[in-house]
Write a protein that holds these residues in place. Sequence first.
Motif: not given
Length: 587
Positions: A166-188
Amino acid sequence: MRALVLVLFCTVALQWDRVICQKFVYQSNTHLVPHRNGWRSDRPSEVTPDRNGDECDVVMNLSANQRCEFVKNTSDCTSDEGFIKYPVVTFCLFPPNLLPLAITLYVLWLFVLFYVLGLIASDFFCPNLSAISSTLRLTHNVAGVTFLALGNGAPDVFSAMAAFSRPQTAGLAIGALFGAGIFVTTVVAGSIALVKPFTVASRPFLRDVIFYIAAVFWTFSILYKGHITIGESIGYLVLYIAYVVTVIVSAYIYNRQKHQLNGSAQTSGREQEEILPSDSCRENGSIQAHDEDEGEYEPLLPYTQSTAQIFLNAINPVDCRTWRRQHWSAKVLKVIKVPVEVLLLLTVPVVDTDKEDHNWKRPLNCLHLITGPLVCVLTLQSGKYGLLLIGGEFPVWVLVLCIGVFLSGIVFFTTTNERRPRYHFIYSLLGFVVSALWISTVASEIVSVLHLLGVVLSLSNTVLGLTLLAWGNSVGDFFADITIARQGYPRMAISACFGGIVFNMLFGVGLGCLLQYFQTKNVVMLEPEGMLCWVLSGALGLSLILSFILVPLQCFHLNRVYGIFLLIFYVVFLVVALLTEFRIIKF
Protein backbone atom coordinates in the motif's frame (compact mmCIF):
# COMPACT_ATOMS: atom_id res chain seq x y z
CA MET A 1 15.27 -5.35 25.88
CA ARG A 2 13.77 -3.74 28.99
CA ALA A 3 15.25 -0.39 27.96
CA LEU A 4 13.66 -0.65 24.52
CA VAL A 5 10.28 -1.46 26.05
CA LEU A 6 10.61 1.49 28.46
CA VAL A 7 11.48 3.88 25.62
CA LEU A 8 8.54 2.54 23.62
CA PHE A 9 5.95 3.14 26.33
CA CYS A 10 7.39 6.55 27.23
CA THR A 11 7.21 7.58 23.59
CA VAL A 12 3.62 6.36 23.27
CA ALA A 13 2.59 8.15 26.47
CA LEU A 14 4.17 11.46 25.48
CA GLN A 15 2.79 11.30 21.98
CA TRP A 16 -0.67 10.34 23.26
CA ASP A 17 -0.79 13.46 25.45
CA ARG A 18 0.25 15.60 22.50
CA VAL A 19 -2.41 14.05 20.26
CA ILE A 20 -5.17 14.57 22.82
CA CYS A 21 -4.22 18.24 23.21
CA GLN A 22 -4.07 18.82 19.45
CA LYS A 23 -7.25 16.94 18.53
CA PHE A 24 -9.48 18.28 21.30
CA VAL A 25 -9.85 21.57 19.44
CA TYR A 26 -11.37 19.85 16.40
CA GLN A 27 -13.89 17.62 18.11
CA SER A 28 -16.49 20.37 18.54
CA ASN A 29 -15.85 22.20 15.27
CA THR A 30 -15.43 19.52 12.60
CA HIS A 31 -18.35 17.82 10.89
CA LEU A 32 -18.71 15.32 8.06
CA VAL A 33 -20.79 15.81 4.96
CA PRO A 34 -21.72 13.12 2.40
CA HIS A 35 -19.46 12.80 -0.65
CA ARG A 36 -19.55 10.52 -3.66
CA ASN A 37 -16.35 8.77 -2.50
CA GLY A 38 -17.48 8.46 1.12
CA TRP A 39 -17.45 11.26 3.72
CA ARG A 40 -15.67 14.57 3.68
CA SER A 41 -15.19 17.26 6.32
CA ASP A 42 -17.05 20.52 5.92
CA ARG A 43 -13.70 22.19 6.72
CA PRO A 44 -11.28 20.44 4.40
CA SER A 45 -8.52 22.92 5.04
CA GLU A 46 -8.41 21.76 8.67
CA VAL A 47 -8.49 18.03 8.06
CA THR A 48 -6.26 17.07 5.19
CA PRO A 49 -4.13 13.96 4.91
CA ASP A 50 -0.57 14.59 6.01
CA ARG A 51 1.17 11.25 5.54
CA ASN A 52 1.51 10.21 1.92
CA GLY A 53 -2.07 11.22 1.19
CA ASP A 54 -3.53 8.78 3.72
CA GLU A 55 -7.11 9.96 4.24
CA CYS A 56 -7.46 7.78 7.34
CA ASP A 57 -5.19 10.21 9.22
CA VAL A 58 -7.99 12.75 9.58
CA VAL A 59 -10.12 10.46 11.74
CA MET A 60 -8.56 11.85 14.93
CA ASN A 61 -9.65 15.34 13.88
CA LEU A 62 -13.32 14.32 14.07
CA SER A 63 -15.70 14.10 16.98
CA ALA A 64 -15.99 10.72 18.69
CA ASN A 65 -19.49 9.97 17.32
CA GLN A 66 -18.32 10.52 13.72
CA ARG A 67 -15.23 8.33 13.69
CA CYS A 68 -16.95 4.96 13.28
CA GLU A 69 -18.93 6.05 10.23
CA PHE A 70 -15.84 7.71 8.77
CA VAL A 71 -13.57 4.66 8.97
CA LYS A 72 -16.29 2.41 7.50
CA ASN A 73 -16.63 4.67 4.45
CA THR A 74 -12.96 5.58 3.89
CA SER A 75 -10.99 3.20 1.73
CA ASP A 76 -7.64 4.02 3.36
CA CYS A 77 -9.04 2.82 6.71
CA THR A 78 -10.37 -0.51 5.41
CA SER A 79 -7.83 -1.49 2.73
CA ASP A 80 -5.25 -3.11 5.03
CA GLU A 81 -4.10 -6.57 3.92
CA GLY A 82 -4.58 -8.09 7.37
CA PHE A 83 -7.54 -10.16 8.48
CA ILE A 84 -8.52 -7.72 11.24
CA LYS A 85 -9.73 -4.25 10.27
CA TYR A 86 -8.13 -2.41 13.17
CA PRO A 87 -9.60 1.07 12.51
CA VAL A 88 -13.13 -0.37 12.51
CA VAL A 89 -12.44 -2.35 15.68
CA THR A 90 -10.85 0.65 17.40
CA PHE A 91 -13.44 3.31 16.61
CA CYS A 92 -16.61 1.18 16.38
CA LEU A 93 -16.18 -1.39 19.16
CA PHE A 94 -14.17 0.53 21.77
CA PRO A 95 -15.85 3.48 23.52
CA PRO A 96 -13.92 6.76 23.09
CA ASN A 97 -12.87 6.84 26.74
CA LEU A 98 -11.27 3.39 26.36
CA LEU A 99 -9.07 4.37 23.42
CA PRO A 100 -5.89 4.38 25.58
CA LEU A 101 -6.75 0.80 26.62
CA ALA A 102 -7.07 -0.19 22.97
CA ILE A 103 -3.66 1.30 22.18
CA THR A 104 -2.11 -0.62 25.08
CA LEU A 105 -3.67 -3.87 23.86
CA TYR A 106 -2.35 -3.22 20.36
CA VAL A 107 1.18 -2.72 21.69
CA LEU A 108 0.94 -6.03 23.57
CA TRP A 109 -0.50 -7.66 20.45
CA LEU A 110 2.53 -6.39 18.53
CA PHE A 111 4.87 -8.19 20.91
CA VAL A 112 2.89 -11.40 20.40
CA LEU A 113 3.00 -11.04 16.61
CA PHE A 114 6.74 -10.41 16.63
CA TYR A 115 7.27 -13.47 18.80
CA VAL A 116 5.15 -15.63 16.50
CA LEU A 117 7.02 -14.26 13.50
CA GLY A 118 10.34 -15.32 14.99
CA LEU A 119 8.93 -18.71 16.00
CA ILE A 120 7.77 -19.51 12.47
CA ALA A 121 11.04 -18.36 10.92
CA SER A 122 13.35 -20.26 13.29
CA ASP A 123 11.43 -23.50 13.87
CA PHE A 124 9.65 -24.05 10.55
CA PHE A 125 10.98 -21.81 7.77
CA CYS A 126 14.72 -22.26 8.39
CA PRO A 127 14.74 -26.08 8.76
CA ASN A 128 12.87 -26.52 5.48
CA LEU A 129 15.24 -24.14 3.71
CA SER A 130 18.18 -26.13 5.08
CA ALA A 131 16.55 -29.35 3.83
CA ILE A 132 16.05 -27.83 0.38
CA SER A 133 19.68 -26.73 0.17
CA SER A 134 20.80 -30.21 1.28
CA THR A 135 18.54 -31.90 -1.27
CA LEU A 136 19.89 -29.66 -4.04
CA ARG A 137 23.44 -30.34 -2.74
CA LEU A 138 24.32 -26.68 -2.67
CA THR A 139 27.71 -25.64 -1.36
CA HIS A 140 27.86 -23.74 1.90
CA ASN A 141 28.72 -20.56 0.00
CA VAL A 142 25.62 -20.66 -2.18
CA ALA A 143 23.33 -21.89 0.61
CA GLY A 144 24.62 -19.26 3.05
CA VAL A 145 23.89 -16.27 0.83
CA THR A 146 20.64 -17.59 -0.70
CA PHE A 147 18.42 -20.00 1.22
CA LEU A 148 19.88 -19.46 4.69
CA ALA A 149 20.00 -15.70 4.17
CA LEU A 150 16.32 -15.87 3.23
CA GLY A 151 15.66 -17.80 6.42
CA ASN A 152 17.37 -15.20 8.59
CA GLY A 153 15.84 -12.25 6.76
CA ALA A 154 12.34 -13.65 6.26
CA PRO A 155 10.67 -11.39 8.88
CA ASP A 156 12.30 -8.26 7.46
CA VAL A 157 11.65 -9.15 3.82
CA PHE A 158 8.02 -10.18 4.30
CA SER A 159 7.33 -7.17 6.51
CA ALA A 160 8.75 -4.91 3.80
CA MET A 161 6.69 -6.65 1.11
CA ALA A 162 3.54 -6.23 3.21
CA ALA A 163 4.30 -2.54 3.78
CA PHE A 164 5.00 -1.92 0.08
CA SER A 165 1.59 -3.40 -0.79
CA ARG A 166 0.00 0.00 0.00
CA PRO A 167 1.36 3.46 -0.82
CA GLN A 168 0.20 4.68 2.60
CA THR A 169 2.46 2.23 4.42
CA ALA A 170 5.51 2.27 2.13
CA GLY A 171 7.22 4.48 4.71
CA LEU A 172 7.08 1.56 7.14
CA ALA A 173 9.20 -0.53 4.77
CA ILE A 174 11.79 2.21 4.28
CA GLY A 175 11.89 2.95 8.01
CA ALA A 176 12.14 -0.73 8.92
CA LEU A 177 14.87 -1.61 6.42
CA PHE A 178 16.96 1.48 7.17
CA GLY A 179 16.20 1.29 10.90
CA ALA A 180 17.13 -2.38 11.11
CA GLY A 181 20.28 -1.64 9.12
CA ILE A 182 21.51 1.05 11.47
CA PHE A 183 20.45 -1.00 14.53
CA VAL A 184 22.38 -4.07 13.36
CA THR A 185 25.49 -2.19 12.20
CA THR A 186 25.74 -0.15 15.40
CA VAL A 187 24.00 -1.81 18.36
CA VAL A 188 24.56 -5.45 17.36
CA ALA A 189 28.07 -4.91 15.97
CA GLY A 190 29.00 -2.73 18.95
CA SER A 191 27.70 -5.31 21.42
CA ILE A 192 29.75 -8.03 19.71
CA ALA A 193 32.88 -5.88 20.06
CA LEU A 194 32.08 -5.31 23.75
CA VAL A 195 31.45 -9.00 24.45
CA LYS A 196 34.38 -10.38 22.47
CA PRO A 197 37.01 -8.00 21.02
CA PHE A 198 38.44 -9.59 17.89
CA THR A 199 40.05 -9.02 14.52
CA VAL A 200 37.50 -9.09 11.71
CA ALA A 201 38.28 -10.84 8.42
CA SER A 202 39.24 -8.02 6.06
CA ARG A 203 37.97 -9.18 2.66
CA PRO A 204 34.48 -10.40 3.68
CA PHE A 205 33.98 -7.28 5.82
CA LEU A 206 34.95 -4.87 3.04
CA ARG A 207 32.91 -6.82 0.50
CA ASP A 208 29.72 -6.71 2.59
CA VAL A 209 30.14 -3.05 3.55
CA ILE A 210 30.76 -1.97 -0.05
CA PHE A 211 27.68 -3.78 -1.34
CA TYR A 212 25.55 -2.43 1.49
CA ILE A 213 26.77 1.13 0.90
CA ALA A 214 25.86 0.74 -2.77
CA ALA A 215 22.35 -0.49 -1.86
CA VAL A 216 21.79 2.30 0.67
CA PHE A 217 22.87 5.12 -1.63
CA TRP A 218 20.89 3.65 -4.50
CA THR A 219 17.81 3.68 -2.28
CA PHE A 220 18.69 7.22 -1.22
CA SER A 221 18.69 8.38 -4.85
CA ILE A 222 15.34 6.66 -5.47
CA LEU A 223 13.83 8.39 -2.42
CA TYR A 224 15.13 11.68 -3.77
CA LYS A 225 13.28 11.04 -7.06
CA GLY A 226 10.16 9.90 -5.21
CA HIS A 227 9.43 6.82 -7.32
CA ILE A 228 10.94 3.52 -8.47
CA THR A 229 10.49 1.96 -11.90
CA ILE A 230 10.30 -1.72 -12.77
CA GLY A 231 13.83 -1.60 -14.15
CA GLU A 232 15.18 -0.23 -10.89
CA SER A 233 13.27 -2.89 -8.93
CA ILE A 234 14.84 -5.61 -11.05
CA GLY A 235 18.18 -3.85 -10.59
CA TYR A 236 18.02 -4.54 -6.84
CA LEU A 237 17.69 -8.26 -7.52
CA VAL A 238 20.49 -8.12 -10.12
CA LEU A 239 22.74 -6.40 -7.57
CA TYR A 240 22.04 -9.19 -5.10
CA ILE A 241 22.90 -11.79 -7.75
CA ALA A 242 26.17 -9.92 -8.28
CA TYR A 243 26.74 -10.11 -4.51
CA VAL A 244 26.16 -13.87 -4.51
CA VAL A 245 28.53 -14.34 -7.45
CA THR A 246 31.16 -12.24 -5.65
CA VAL A 247 30.86 -14.41 -2.54
CA ILE A 248 31.23 -17.60 -4.58
CA VAL A 249 34.17 -16.30 -6.61
CA SER A 250 35.99 -14.93 -3.56
CA ALA A 251 35.55 -18.24 -1.73
CA TYR A 252 36.86 -20.11 -4.79
CA ILE A 253 39.90 -17.86 -5.01
CA TYR A 254 40.56 -18.24 -1.30
CA ASN A 255 40.29 -22.03 -1.49
CA ARG A 256 42.61 -22.10 -4.48
CA GLN A 257 45.21 -19.98 -2.71
CA LYS A 258 44.93 -22.11 0.41
CA HIS A 259 45.38 -25.24 -1.65
CA GLN A 260 48.48 -23.84 -3.27
CA LEU A 261 49.99 -22.80 0.05
CA ASN A 262 49.20 -25.89 2.08
CA GLY A 263 48.81 -28.48 -0.63
CA SER A 264 45.41 -29.37 0.76
CA ALA A 265 41.84 -28.41 -0.01
CA GLN A 266 40.72 -28.64 3.60
CA THR A 267 38.91 -25.59 4.90
CA SER A 268 40.45 -23.58 7.69
CA GLY A 269 39.00 -21.67 10.59
CA ARG A 270 39.22 -18.41 8.72
CA GLU A 271 37.45 -19.97 5.77
CA GLN A 272 34.51 -20.85 7.94
CA GLU A 273 33.61 -17.24 8.50
CA GLU A 274 33.63 -16.86 4.72
CA ILE A 275 31.12 -19.61 4.07
CA LEU A 276 28.96 -19.51 7.17
CA PRO A 277 27.81 -15.91 7.52
CA SER A 278 24.17 -16.83 7.53
CA ASP A 279 24.23 -20.38 8.85
CA SER A 280 22.90 -19.41 12.27
CA CYS A 281 19.20 -19.43 11.51
CA ARG A 282 18.79 -22.79 13.22
CA GLU A 283 20.62 -21.73 16.37
CA ASN A 284 17.33 -20.51 17.85
CA GLY A 285 15.08 -23.36 16.78
CA SER A 286 13.39 -24.94 19.77
CA ILE A 287 12.29 -27.99 17.80
CA GLN A 288 15.93 -29.04 17.30
CA ALA A 289 17.09 -27.83 20.71
CA HIS A 290 17.22 -31.26 22.32
CA ASP A 291 18.38 -33.35 19.35
CA GLU A 292 21.82 -33.81 20.87
CA ASP A 293 20.27 -35.49 23.90
CA GLU A 294 18.18 -37.95 21.93
CA GLY A 295 20.61 -40.81 22.44
CA GLU A 296 20.30 -40.55 26.21
CA TYR A 297 16.56 -41.21 26.10
CA GLU A 298 16.39 -43.87 23.40
CA PRO A 299 14.85 -47.14 24.70
CA LEU A 300 17.16 -50.11 25.15
CA LEU A 301 14.54 -52.59 23.90
CA PRO A 302 12.79 -52.35 20.53
CA TYR A 303 9.51 -50.48 20.79
CA THR A 304 6.99 -49.78 18.03
CA GLN A 305 4.56 -46.92 18.40
CA SER A 306 1.06 -47.06 17.04
CA THR A 307 -0.13 -44.59 14.41
CA ALA A 308 -2.15 -42.68 17.01
CA GLN A 309 0.85 -42.43 19.35
CA ILE A 310 3.06 -41.15 16.54
CA PHE A 311 0.50 -38.48 15.70
CA LEU A 312 0.03 -37.34 19.31
CA ASN A 313 3.78 -37.21 19.96
CA ALA A 314 4.35 -35.32 16.71
CA ILE A 315 1.94 -32.50 17.61
CA ASN A 316 3.11 -32.27 21.23
CA PRO A 317 5.48 -29.27 21.46
CA VAL A 318 6.34 -29.92 25.13
CA ASP A 319 9.41 -32.07 25.81
CA CYS A 320 8.35 -34.00 28.90
CA ARG A 321 11.90 -35.27 29.46
CA THR A 322 13.26 -31.77 30.17
CA TRP A 323 10.12 -30.07 31.51
CA ARG A 324 11.00 -30.56 35.17
CA ARG A 325 14.45 -29.07 34.73
CA GLN A 326 13.20 -25.83 33.17
CA HIS A 327 12.84 -22.57 35.10
CA TRP A 328 9.31 -21.50 36.01
CA SER A 329 9.51 -18.51 33.66
CA ALA A 330 10.39 -20.81 30.75
CA LYS A 331 7.43 -23.01 31.65
CA VAL A 332 5.03 -20.06 31.63
CA LEU A 333 6.34 -18.89 28.27
CA LYS A 334 6.02 -22.41 26.88
CA VAL A 335 2.41 -22.72 28.03
CA ILE A 336 1.57 -19.40 26.36
CA LYS A 337 3.03 -20.38 23.00
CA VAL A 338 1.76 -24.01 22.98
CA PRO A 339 -1.47 -23.17 21.05
CA VAL A 340 0.52 -21.41 18.33
CA GLU A 341 3.04 -24.25 18.11
CA VAL A 342 0.30 -26.87 17.86
CA LEU A 343 -1.39 -24.91 15.06
CA LEU A 344 1.90 -24.63 13.18
CA LEU A 345 2.75 -28.30 13.72
CA LEU A 346 -0.65 -29.27 12.30
CA THR A 347 -0.24 -27.15 9.18
CA VAL A 348 3.51 -26.88 8.38
CA PRO A 349 5.58 -29.98 7.57
CA VAL A 350 9.21 -29.85 8.71
CA VAL A 351 11.92 -31.94 7.06
CA ASP A 352 14.99 -32.25 9.28
CA THR A 353 17.95 -33.79 7.48
CA ASP A 354 19.87 -34.07 10.77
CA LYS A 355 17.51 -36.77 11.98
CA GLU A 356 17.77 -40.37 10.84
CA ASP A 357 14.20 -40.47 9.55
CA HIS A 358 14.28 -36.83 8.34
CA ASN A 359 11.37 -36.15 10.72
CA TRP A 360 8.99 -38.46 8.82
CA LYS A 361 5.72 -38.72 10.78
CA ARG A 362 3.30 -40.65 8.58
CA PRO A 363 -0.07 -39.67 10.12
CA LEU A 364 0.92 -36.03 10.59
CA ASN A 365 2.52 -35.72 7.16
CA CYS A 366 -0.63 -37.13 5.58
CA LEU A 367 -2.65 -34.49 7.43
CA HIS A 368 -0.25 -31.81 6.14
CA LEU A 369 -1.39 -32.59 2.59
CA ILE A 370 -4.84 -31.36 3.69
CA THR A 371 -4.05 -28.53 6.06
CA GLY A 372 -1.04 -27.12 4.20
CA PRO A 373 -2.84 -26.29 0.92
CA LEU A 374 -5.83 -24.98 2.89
CA VAL A 375 -3.57 -22.54 4.72
CA CYS A 376 -2.15 -21.43 1.38
CA VAL A 377 -5.52 -20.58 -0.20
CA LEU A 378 -7.00 -19.08 2.98
CA THR A 379 -4.02 -16.83 3.82
CA LEU A 380 -3.07 -15.63 0.33
CA GLN A 381 -4.44 -12.10 -0.06
CA SER A 382 -6.39 -12.52 3.21
CA GLY A 383 -8.34 -15.47 1.78
CA LYS A 384 -9.61 -13.54 -1.24
CA TYR A 385 -8.72 -16.32 -3.67
CA GLY A 386 -9.73 -19.18 -1.38
CA LEU A 387 -13.27 -17.80 -1.00
CA LEU A 388 -13.86 -17.41 -4.74
CA LEU A 389 -16.69 -19.47 -6.20
CA ILE A 390 -16.09 -21.75 -9.17
CA GLY A 391 -19.05 -21.41 -11.47
CA GLY A 392 -20.70 -19.21 -8.87
CA GLU A 393 -21.42 -22.16 -6.56
CA PHE A 394 -18.33 -24.23 -5.65
CA PRO A 395 -15.78 -22.51 -3.34
CA VAL A 396 -12.11 -22.83 -4.21
CA TRP A 397 -11.20 -23.92 -0.68
CA VAL A 398 -13.58 -26.90 -0.93
CA LEU A 399 -11.88 -28.02 -4.15
CA VAL A 400 -8.48 -27.75 -2.47
CA LEU A 401 -9.81 -29.72 0.51
CA CYS A 402 -11.04 -32.54 -1.72
CA ILE A 403 -7.74 -32.75 -3.60
CA GLY A 404 -5.84 -32.76 -0.30
CA VAL A 405 -7.96 -35.58 1.13
CA PHE A 406 -7.41 -37.63 -2.04
CA LEU A 407 -3.61 -37.18 -1.95
CA SER A 408 -3.51 -37.81 1.78
CA GLY A 409 -5.34 -41.10 1.37
CA ILE A 410 -2.91 -42.25 -1.33
CA VAL A 411 0.13 -41.45 0.81
CA PHE A 412 -1.36 -43.03 3.93
CA PHE A 413 -2.13 -46.38 2.27
CA THR A 414 1.11 -46.60 0.27
CA THR A 415 3.60 -45.82 3.04
CA THR A 416 4.57 -47.16 6.45
CA ASN A 417 5.37 -45.53 9.79
CA GLU A 418 8.90 -46.94 9.91
CA ARG A 419 10.25 -45.92 6.51
CA ARG A 420 9.94 -42.58 4.81
CA PRO A 421 9.04 -42.53 1.11
CA ARG A 422 11.51 -41.44 -1.54
CA TYR A 423 9.48 -38.34 -2.29
CA HIS A 424 9.63 -37.13 1.32
CA PHE A 425 11.84 -34.19 0.26
CA ILE A 426 8.76 -32.70 -1.46
CA TYR A 427 7.42 -31.96 2.03
CA SER A 428 10.26 -29.47 2.52
CA LEU A 429 8.94 -27.53 -0.49
CA LEU A 430 5.41 -27.63 0.91
CA GLY A 431 6.69 -26.57 4.33
CA PHE A 432 8.64 -23.72 2.75
CA VAL A 433 5.55 -22.37 0.96
CA VAL A 434 3.18 -22.78 3.92
CA SER A 435 5.57 -21.24 6.46
CA ALA A 436 6.29 -18.38 4.03
CA LEU A 437 2.57 -17.63 3.78
CA TRP A 438 2.20 -17.81 7.57
CA ILE A 439 5.07 -15.31 7.87
CA SER A 440 3.48 -13.09 5.24
CA THR A 441 0.15 -13.21 7.11
CA VAL A 442 1.70 -12.28 10.45
CA ALA A 443 3.76 -9.54 8.78
CA SER A 444 0.59 -8.09 7.24
CA GLU A 445 -1.04 -7.96 10.67
CA ILE A 446 2.03 -6.20 12.08
CA VAL A 447 1.92 -3.60 9.32
CA SER A 448 -1.82 -3.07 9.86
CA VAL A 449 -1.35 -2.55 13.62
CA LEU A 450 1.51 -0.12 13.05
CA HIS A 451 -0.58 1.79 10.52
CA LEU A 452 -3.37 2.12 13.08
CA LEU A 453 -0.93 3.30 15.78
CA GLY A 454 0.44 5.87 13.36
CA VAL A 455 -3.07 7.17 12.65
CA VAL A 456 -4.09 7.42 16.32
CA LEU A 457 -0.80 8.79 17.65
CA SER A 458 -0.07 10.99 14.61
CA LEU A 459 3.27 9.25 14.13
CA SER A 460 4.77 8.93 10.67
CA ASN A 461 5.25 5.48 9.18
CA THR A 462 8.99 6.11 9.03
CA VAL A 463 9.39 6.50 12.80
CA LEU A 464 7.22 3.43 13.42
CA GLY A 465 9.35 1.47 10.96
CA LEU A 466 12.72 2.53 12.39
CA THR A 467 11.60 1.82 15.98
CA LEU A 468 8.91 -0.80 16.53
CA LEU A 469 9.19 -2.71 13.25
CA ALA A 470 13.00 -2.57 13.11
CA TRP A 471 13.43 -3.55 16.77
CA GLY A 472 10.90 -6.36 16.52
CA ASN A 473 12.55 -7.87 13.46
CA SER A 474 16.13 -7.38 14.72
CA VAL A 475 15.91 -8.40 18.37
CA GLY A 476 16.23 -12.10 17.43
CA ASP A 477 19.38 -11.40 15.40
CA PHE A 478 20.73 -9.37 18.33
CA PHE A 479 20.51 -12.23 20.85
CA ALA A 480 21.61 -14.86 18.31
CA ASP A 481 24.71 -12.94 17.25
CA ILE A 482 25.65 -12.09 20.85
CA THR A 483 25.32 -15.77 21.77
CA ILE A 484 27.52 -16.80 18.85
CA ALA A 485 30.14 -14.21 19.86
CA ARG A 486 30.17 -15.41 23.47
CA GLN A 487 30.71 -18.96 22.27
CA GLY A 488 33.94 -17.81 20.62
CA TYR A 489 32.79 -17.09 17.06
CA PRO A 490 32.73 -13.27 16.81
CA ARG A 491 33.78 -13.35 13.15
CA MET A 492 30.77 -15.42 12.23
CA ALA A 493 28.54 -13.06 14.24
CA ILE A 494 29.86 -9.89 12.56
CA SER A 495 29.55 -11.55 9.15
CA ALA A 496 25.93 -12.34 9.90
CA CYS A 497 25.38 -8.67 10.83
CA PHE A 498 26.55 -7.22 7.53
CA GLY A 499 25.80 -10.14 5.19
CA GLY A 500 22.19 -10.48 6.35
CA ILE A 501 21.22 -6.82 5.97
CA VAL A 502 22.54 -6.76 2.39
CA PHE A 503 19.98 -9.43 1.55
CA ASN A 504 17.21 -7.67 3.49
CA MET A 505 17.76 -4.34 1.75
CA LEU A 506 18.10 -5.65 -1.79
CA PHE A 507 15.34 -8.25 -1.61
CA GLY A 508 13.06 -6.20 0.63
CA VAL A 509 13.00 -3.16 -1.66
CA GLY A 510 13.46 -4.97 -4.97
CA LEU A 511 10.94 -7.77 -4.55
CA GLY A 512 8.46 -5.64 -2.61
CA CYS A 513 8.35 -2.90 -5.26
CA LEU A 514 8.32 -5.45 -8.09
CA LEU A 515 5.25 -7.22 -6.71
CA GLN A 516 3.54 -3.88 -6.12
CA TYR A 517 4.26 -2.90 -9.73
CA PHE A 518 2.67 -6.10 -11.03
CA GLN A 519 -0.44 -5.45 -8.93
CA THR A 520 -0.96 -1.81 -9.92
CA LYS A 521 0.85 -1.64 -13.30
CA ASN A 522 2.05 1.79 -12.22
CA VAL A 523 5.33 3.28 -11.06
CA VAL A 524 5.70 2.68 -7.31
CA MET A 525 5.80 5.95 -5.37
CA LEU A 526 8.33 6.19 -2.53
CA GLU A 527 7.78 9.70 -1.28
CA PRO A 528 9.78 10.47 1.91
CA GLU A 529 7.72 11.52 4.91
CA GLY A 530 9.37 14.78 5.89
CA MET A 531 12.90 15.27 7.15
CA LEU A 532 12.91 12.13 9.27
CA CYS A 533 13.48 9.92 6.24
CA TRP A 534 16.54 11.94 5.29
CA VAL A 535 17.83 11.83 8.86
CA LEU A 536 17.47 8.05 8.84
CA SER A 537 19.14 7.47 5.48
CA GLY A 538 21.88 9.98 6.26
CA ALA A 539 22.63 8.34 9.62
CA LEU A 540 22.82 4.88 8.05
CA GLY A 541 25.10 6.12 5.28
CA LEU A 542 27.31 7.91 7.82
CA SER A 543 27.59 4.81 10.04
CA LEU A 544 28.63 2.65 7.08
CA ILE A 545 31.20 5.17 5.85
CA LEU A 546 32.65 5.47 9.37
CA SER A 547 32.91 1.69 9.62
CA PHE A 548 34.50 1.54 6.16
CA ILE A 549 37.14 4.08 7.26
CA LEU A 550 37.69 3.40 10.97
CA VAL A 551 37.86 -0.41 10.91
CA PRO A 552 40.77 -0.57 8.40
CA LEU A 553 42.52 2.22 10.35
CA GLN A 554 42.37 -0.08 13.40
CA CYS A 555 43.91 -2.90 11.34
CA PHE A 556 40.46 -4.54 11.34
CA HIS A 557 40.56 -5.03 15.12
CA LEU A 558 37.25 -4.27 16.85
CA ASN A 559 37.86 -3.40 20.50
CA ARG A 560 35.55 -2.30 23.31
CA VAL A 561 36.20 1.40 22.67
CA TYR A 562 34.90 1.03 19.13
CA GLY A 563 31.90 -0.91 20.45
CA ILE A 564 31.03 1.91 22.86
CA PHE A 565 31.39 4.41 20.00
CA LEU A 566 28.84 2.48 17.90
CA LEU A 567 26.35 2.31 20.78
CA ILE A 568 26.67 6.05 21.44
CA PHE A 569 26.19 6.71 17.71
CA TYR A 570 22.87 4.81 17.75
CA VAL A 571 21.63 6.60 20.88
CA VAL A 572 22.43 10.00 19.35
CA PHE A 573 20.71 9.00 16.11
CA LEU A 574 17.60 7.78 17.94
CA VAL A 575 17.33 10.98 19.99
CA VAL A 576 17.72 13.16 16.89
CA ALA A 577 15.17 11.06 14.99
CA LEU A 578 12.54 11.31 17.74
CA LEU A 579 13.13 15.05 18.21
CA THR A 580 12.75 15.49 14.46
CA GLU A 581 9.51 13.48 14.45
CA PHE A 582 8.04 15.61 17.24
CA ARG A 583 9.19 18.75 15.37
CA ILE A 584 11.39 19.88 18.25
CA ILE A 585 14.32 19.90 15.83
CA LYS A 586 13.61 21.54 12.49
CA PHE A 587 15.95 21.48 9.52
